[in-house]
Write a protein that holds these residues in place. Sequence first.
Motif, PDB file in Angstrom:
ATOM      1  N   SER A  13     -15.681  31.989  27.680  1.00  0.00           N
ATOM      2  CA  SER A  13     -15.624  31.863  26.220  1.00  0.00           C
ATOM      3  C   SER A  13     -14.841  30.624  25.796  1.00  0.00           C
ATOM      4  O   SER A  13     -14.936  30.198  24.650  1.00  0.00           O
ATOM      5  CB  SER A  13     -14.991  33.118  25.612  1.00  0.00           C
ATOM      6  OG  SER A  13     -13.680  33.300  26.116  1.00  0.00           O
TER       7      SER A  13
ATOM      8  N   GLU B 139     -17.189  24.741  28.103  1.00  0.00           N
ATOM      9  CA  GLU B 139     -18.315  23.981  27.572  1.00  0.00           C
ATOM     10  C   GLU B 139     -19.322  23.761  28.684  1.00  0.00           C
ATOM     11  O   GLU B 139     -18.963  23.788  29.865  1.00  0.00           O
ATOM     12  CB  GLU B 139     -17.827  22.642  27.024  1.00  0.00           C
ATOM     13  CG  GLU B 139     -16.909  22.826  25.821  1.00  0.00           C
ATOM     14  CD  GLU B 139     -16.643  21.524  25.094  1.00  0.00           C
ATOM     15  OE1 GLU B 139     -17.468  20.601  25.204  1.00  0.00           O
ATOM     16  OE2 GLU B 139     -15.614  21.447  24.420  1.00  0.00           O
TER      17      GLU B 139
ATOM     18  N   GLN C 227     -19.003  36.513  25.248  1.00  0.00           N
ATOM     19  CA  GLN C 227     -18.439  35.732  24.145  1.00  0.00           C
ATOM     20  C   GLN C 227     -18.772  34.251  24.284  1.00  0.00           C
ATOM     21  O   GLN C 227     -18.279  33.423  23.539  1.00  0.00           O
ATOM     22  CB  GLN C 227     -16.918  35.895  24.115  1.00  0.00           C
ATOM     23  CG  GLN C 227     -16.470  37.301  23.828  1.00  0.00           C
ATOM     24  CD  GLN C 227     -14.976  37.464  24.042  1.00  0.00           C
ATOM     25  OE1 GLN C 227     -14.406  36.911  24.964  1.00  0.00           O
ATOM     26  NE2 GLN C 227     -14.354  38.233  23.163  1.00  0.00           N
ATOM     27  N   THR C 228     -19.607  33.929  25.234  1.00  0.00           N
ATOM     28  CA  THR C 228     -19.892  32.551  25.597  1.00  0.00           C
ATOM     29  C   THR C 228     -21.063  31.991  24.787  1.00  0.00           C
ATOM     30  O   THR C 228     -22.052  32.673  24.554  1.00  0.00           O
ATOM     31  CB  THR C 228     -20.226  32.501  27.107  1.00  0.00           C
ATOM     32  OG1 THR C 228     -19.143  33.081  27.811  1.00  0.00           O
ATOM     33  CG2 THR C 228     -20.428  31.098  27.581  1.00  0.00           C
ATOM     34  N   ASP C 229     -20.935  30.713  24.395  1.00  0.00           N
ATOM     35  CA  ASP C 229     -22.019  30.037  23.674  1.00  0.00           C
ATOM     36  C   ASP C 229     -23.289  30.010  24.515  1.00  0.00           C
ATOM     37  O   ASP C 229     -23.229  29.987  25.757  1.00  0.00           O
ATOM     38  CB  ASP C 229     -21.624  28.590  23.341  1.00  0.00           C
ATOM     39  CG  ASP C 229     -20.512  28.517  22.312  1.00  0.00           C
ATOM     40  OD1 ASP C 229     -20.343  29.477  21.544  1.00  0.00           O
ATOM     41  OD2 ASP C 229     -19.813  27.478  22.288  1.00  0.00           O
ATOM     42  N   ILE C 230     -24.419  29.960  23.849  1.00  0.00           N
ATOM     43  CA  ILE C 230     -25.714  29.979  24.532  1.00  0.00           C
ATOM     44  C   ILE C 230     -25.869  28.788  25.474  1.00  0.00           C
ATOM     45  O   ILE C 230     -26.381  28.934  26.582  1.00  0.00           O
ATOM     46  CB  ILE C 230     -26.866  30.052  23.503  1.00  0.00           C
ATOM     47  CG1 ILE C 230     -26.871  31.443  22.869  1.00  0.00           C
ATOM     48  CG2 ILE C 230     -28.203  29.740  24.144  1.00  0.00           C
ATOM     49  CD1 ILE C 230     -27.857  31.630  21.745  1.00  0.00           C
ATOM     50  N   ASP C 231     -25.405  27.599  25.067  1.00  0.00           N
ATOM     51  CA  ASP C 231     -25.515  26.422  25.937  1.00  0.00           C
ATOM     52  C   ASP C 231     -24.758  26.626  27.250  1.00  0.00           C
ATOM     53  O   ASP C 231     -25.212  26.203  28.306  1.00  0.00           O
ATOM     54  CB  ASP C 231     -24.989  25.169  25.232  1.00  0.00           C
ATOM     55  CG  ASP C 231     -25.914  24.696  24.128  1.00  0.00           C
ATOM     56  OD1 ASP C 231     -27.089  25.120  24.110  1.00  0.00           O
ATOM     57  OD2 ASP C 231     -25.466  23.892  23.289  1.00  0.00           O
TER      58      ASP C 231
ATOM     59  N   GLN D 245     -24.107  29.596  28.622  1.00  0.00           N
ATOM     60  CA  GLN D 245     -24.861  30.596  29.381  1.00  0.00           C
ATOM     61  C   GLN D 245     -26.035  29.943  30.107  1.00  0.00           C
ATOM     62  O   GLN D 245     -26.293  30.248  31.280  1.00  0.00           O
ATOM     63  CB  GLN D 245     -25.362  31.708  28.459  1.00  0.00           C
ATOM     64  CG  GLN D 245     -24.250  32.600  27.944  1.00  0.00           C
ATOM     65  CD  GLN D 245     -24.791  33.789  27.167  1.00  0.00           C
ATOM     66  OE1 GLN D 245     -25.867  34.311  27.450  1.00  0.00           O
ATOM     67  NE2 GLN D 245     -24.024  34.234  26.178  1.00  0.00           N
TER      68      GLN D 245
ATOM     69  N   TYR E 298     -21.340  38.278  21.522  1.00  0.00           N
ATOM     70  CA  TYR E 298     -22.642  37.992  20.910  1.00  0.00           C
ATOM     71  C   TYR E 298     -23.766  38.613  21.712  1.00  0.00           C
ATOM     72  O   TYR E 298     -24.823  38.915  21.204  1.00  0.00           O
ATOM     73  CB  TYR E 298     -22.909  36.485  20.835  1.00  0.00           C
ATOM     74  CG  TYR E 298     -21.746  35.663  20.358  1.00  0.00           C
ATOM     75  CD1 TYR E 298     -21.241  35.798  19.074  1.00  0.00           C
ATOM     76  CD2 TYR E 298     -21.139  34.742  21.204  1.00  0.00           C
ATOM     77  CE1 TYR E 298     -20.172  35.035  18.644  1.00  0.00           C
ATOM     78  CE2 TYR E 298     -20.060  33.979  20.768  1.00  0.00           C
ATOM     79  CZ  TYR E 298     -19.588  34.135  19.492  1.00  0.00           C
ATOM     80  OH  TYR E 298     -18.529  33.383  19.078  1.00  0.00           O
TER      81      TYR E 298
END
Length: 192
Positions: A60, A63, A112-116, A118, A155
Amino acid sequence: MNITLNTEQTKRLIKYSIINDRKILVVGSPGTGKTSITEQVVKELNNEHDKYIYHSEICSMSEATEFKGIPAIIKEEQAKFLPIGLVKLLESMSKDENKDKILVLVFDDLGQTDIDVQKALMPIIQGKDVNGFCMPKNVRIIGLTNNTNDNAGVYGILEPLKSRFHAIINMESDIDNFCNYGYNQNFNSKVL
């Protein structure tokens, strides 16, 4: 495979998955001990064999470049991804001095991690090449996340990322396991 286990059963499955190179995703409420249990398993394995290295990535707070590398021009008209952070660590596991060691790579807070991020994790978790770098065979992967309904900022996890795990474990804590754990960890009797 999606199964529900208590904390003790989850602990045994984490140990099994590390020894047998099976990738699992552990899902549970905040504060139920997902991270602590994983750390404890690696310590116990080290007591037996002293070859395990524990490394946790708090996804989370990451980057995508941390898992892909940084694009750079090496020679005229030729680009390459320069390894940083995790990719550099993974490269080190391929070296002769680390061939007998096993890196237990924990991806914490996956939900909780951004889609990019993931998307960048998909080839690593699947064990495929990452920008020309071959994943070493001595890496074990465990994913940890909270439930989407726990109000923990989760998310969700992309279905293709979930499919890279051999099993998804829904960890449910129970009072008996907590008391046994607390007793073994010398918790204050008032807490127990």
